[in-house]
Design a protein around this motif. Structure first.
Motif, PDB file in Angstrom:
ATOM      1  N   GLU A 343     -65.544   7.823 -19.276  1.00 60.93           N
ATOM      2  CA  GLU A 343     -65.671   6.403 -19.921  1.00 60.93           C
ATOM      3  C   GLU A 343     -66.172   6.543 -21.447  1.00 60.93           C
ATOM      4  O   GLU A 343     -65.692   6.072 -22.314  1.00 60.93           O
ATOM      5  N   ILE A 344     -67.017   7.335 -21.552  1.00 59.36           N
ATOM      6  CA  ILE A 344     -67.582   7.567 -22.957  1.00 59.36           C
ATOM      7  C   ILE A 344     -66.633   8.258 -23.970  1.00 59.36           C
ATOM      8  O   ILE A 344     -66.481   7.759 -24.954  1.00 59.36           O
ATOM      9  N   PRO A 382     -71.000   2.345 -20.228  1.00 55.85           N
ATOM     10  CA  PRO A 382     -71.229   3.479 -19.844  1.00 55.85           C
ATOM     11  C   PRO A 382     -72.404   4.275 -20.599  1.00 55.85           C
ATOM     12  O   PRO A 382     -72.658   3.824 -21.911  1.00 55.85           O
ATOM     13  N   HIS A 387     -72.034   7.389 -16.291  1.00 59.39           N
ATOM     14  CA  HIS A 387     -70.908   7.148 -16.624  1.00 59.39           C
ATOM     15  C   HIS A 387     -69.817   7.926 -15.794  1.00 59.39           C
ATOM     16  O   HIS A 387     -70.413   8.891 -14.848  1.00 59.39           O
TER      17      HIS A 387
END
Length: 608
Positions: A343-344, A382, A387
């Motif tokens: 997500e990051i 996140p 995350h």
């Protein structure tokens, strides 16, 4: 798991409240200007309960604590409040009292209600007054008791203030002030107290950096029939900015001197002060000497109608932003399962694509990059500690935007990474159809967002589905990503002023479906209201779309679309290809051609 840090902070606060003789204490999510997003200095509520959402009020008393927040944050708040002993109050849910109802039920005769009057809007404070008027409740609002206890509290921000050139702003401060004074004359006000930060930036054609992702500077203004007073931190002004403001006939004052200035005004004047935006403390200070005129900030409505220069710049910027987002979708869909995408890292890659745009200044809000069940939390963000890793299955929801010299963007796409369930396809298709149906709205002038919202919700409601938020909000111009007064929402809220759409007002269009522990889907474009034909029935209006990024056909099941929605879908996809493909690499353009299905025979023939 017990959260001992939060519990210790709450106990320390309760101890101080006992010393001060305060029975109930409120901590909202706000700064001195009722901003939606706040600088770290003002995250007092988060410090005492751990909830990081942008909307919520914490109540603390000797035997307990409770947090009120809205439907966007129910799931997130459940997680973040776990182990703190703070009860979650789900606003507008059956059986859940409002804060006023709770205080009226719990507070006893002669007790004391405390809060920092600088961070509570006057409208909210007056609701507490009304609810508790028969209890002889004392209001203690002149101290920031919770903030005083916070060790290592971040300092008050004072970032550099810059001037927005008139060729970018489209109109000068002198003309804007003249428009404001016309409204004051109609309202019977001799002066105007303004504390809303994005309105202040718009009025004086300046920008700051005191709130993350929001280019605003802490300030107040007091406008009379002949004078323009601006209260701003002196260290935030360069010699050039100071000279520009003085050249606009603006008298500069220290930021912290606003209360003394108000108390020094002559008795008996009439001051327009929007009780939704001005703090309870300032409202009380003005009311001691002058008559308060109840009206909305004239700057809010004037700012919401974008001028031709702003609209032309926005059109260019939104296309560039859409190209960046399309490149991002290509990167995700062609790399998922081949390289690790979290997500990051997904959010970071999209940010880098935006940073490559020459006009880029900053993000317009922290990117919501949410995979799988995390997407059910509308405002999930996140972190390095928490995350998800994306897999070649399910969906990734990315809600993001940028601040550019020429516009502020806000867009969401839900991207299919691999196999999805039949239920997810149904939900995705209904959401896509809802967004497209709203895009195609036609209406007579005078409609507000409450008239139009049903166009997005109708088929979702028919399926027993809903989303616990509005369908759309206004978007600033090199300003806050959320602005009003225009919006798209269905629910009647007592006391909330409704605003008809005017030509030049922009609004997001973002229906969704959120299923806890399963998935979340949102598709969001930004549109601008335009005049259409005018005839014996009146002025008709429509929306023009600014956002051009593909809708993911891998999650579309056409049996959930009406024929009108189907035509709109393929028409939109065709325009996306035509507008965006010239700015892509050959490989990306070829992918987009398939992604938008522009060559599909299905797109050319009626549904069977």
């Amino acid at each position: 798991m017990e959260n001992t840090v939060i519990k210790e902070r709450l106990e320390a606060l309760r101890g101080r409240l006992r010393q001060e003789g305060i029975d109930y204490y409120l901590i909202p999510t706000a700064d001195f200007h009722n901003s939606e997003y706040v600088n770290a200095h003002f995250t007092v509520r988060e410090h005492y309960c751990g909830f990081t959402g942008s909307n919520g009020t914490l109540a603390v008393w000797q035997d307990g604590a409770a947090l009120w927040t809205d439907g966007r944050y129910f799931i997130q708040a459940e997680h973040e409040l776990e182990g703190t002993g703070v009860e979650l109050m789900r606003m507008q849910q059956e059986g859940v009292p409002t804060i006023e109802e709770f205080l009226k039920r719990e507070m006893k005769q002669g007790q004391t209600l405390g809060f920092d009057g600088r961070v509570v809007p006057a409208s909210e404070g007056m609701r507490y007054e009304k609810a508790l008027q028969d209890r002889e409740i004392r209001f203690a609002y002149d101290r920031d008791i919770a903030g005083e206890l916070w060790e290592d509290r971040p300092p008050l921000p004072a970032g550099p203030v810059t001037v927005l050139p008139e060729e970018v702003a489209g109109r000068g401060t002198k003309d804007k002030l003249a428009d404001v004074r016309e409204v004051l004359k109609r309202e019977g006000a001799g002066s105007f107290l303004l504390s809303k930060l994005d309105d202040l930036m718009w009025l004086f054609n300046i920008r700051g950096c005191d709130v993350e992702c929001n280019p605003v500077a802490l300030s107040y203004a007091y406008i009379t029939e002949t004078e323009n007073h601006l209260f701003i931190q002196e260290k935030a002004l360069s010699p050039e900015t100071r000279a520009d403001l003085i050249g606009k006939q603006v008298t500069l004052h220290p930021y912290e001197s606003v209360v003394d200035f108000l108390k020094a005004q002559p008795q008996g004047g009439a001051v327009l002060a929007d009780r939704r935006q001005v703090s309870y403390a300032l409202y009380k200070a003005v009311g001691e000497r002058q008559r308060l005129v109840e009206a909305s900030n004239p700057t809010e409505r004037l700012k919401a109608v974008k001028n031709p220069v702003e609209l032309a710049n926005m059109e260019k910027i939104y296309l560039k932003d859409s190209v960046a987002l399309t490149k991002f979708i290509f990167w995700v869909k062609t790399n998922i399962g081949k390289i690790e995408i979290t997500e990051i890292s997904a959010a970071d890659h999209l940010e880098q694509l935006r940073r490559a745009i020459p006009e880029f200044l900053d993000l317009s809000f922290p990117t919501i990059s949410a995979y799988g069940p995390n997407a059910a939390m509308m405002h999930y963000e996140p972190t390095a500690e928490n995350h998800a890793v994306c897999k070649p299955e399910g969906m990734l929801l990315v809600d993001s935007g940028g601040q550019y010299m020429g516009g502020t963007t806000d867009v969401t796409r839900t991207i299919v990474l691999g196999p999805v369930t039949e239920e997810q396809k149904m939900h995705y298709t209904l959401v896509a159809g809802a967004m497209l149906q709203m895009s195609a709205a036609r209406w007579l002038y005078g409609c507000t967002g409450r008239n139009l919202d049903i166009l997005a919700r109708q088929r979702l409601w028919n399926a027993g589905l809903d989303y616990r938020c509005g369908t759309g909000h206004g978007v600033g111009y090199i300003l806050n990503v959320h602005e009003g007064p225009q919006s798209l929402r269905w629910q009647y809220v007592k006391g909330l002023e409704e605003t008809p759409f005017e030509e030049g007002m922009d609004v997001t269009n973002e229906p969704g479906v959120y299923v806890q522990d399963s998935h979340g889907i949102r598709i969001e474009n930004v549109m601008v209201a335009k005049n259409d034909v005018k005839n014996e029935y009146g002025q008709f209006m429509h929306f023009e779309t600014l956002t051009w990024a593909p809708i993911d056909m891998d999650a579309i099941d056409e049996k959930y679309l009406t024929e009108e929605q189907r035509v709109l879908l393929y028409g939109y996809q065709k325009q996306v290809y035509e507008k965006v493909s010239p700015y892509l690499t050959p490989e990306e353009a070829q992918w987009l051609r398939g992604e938008t299905r522009v060559d599909s025979t299905v797109a050319l023939n009626p549904a069977k």
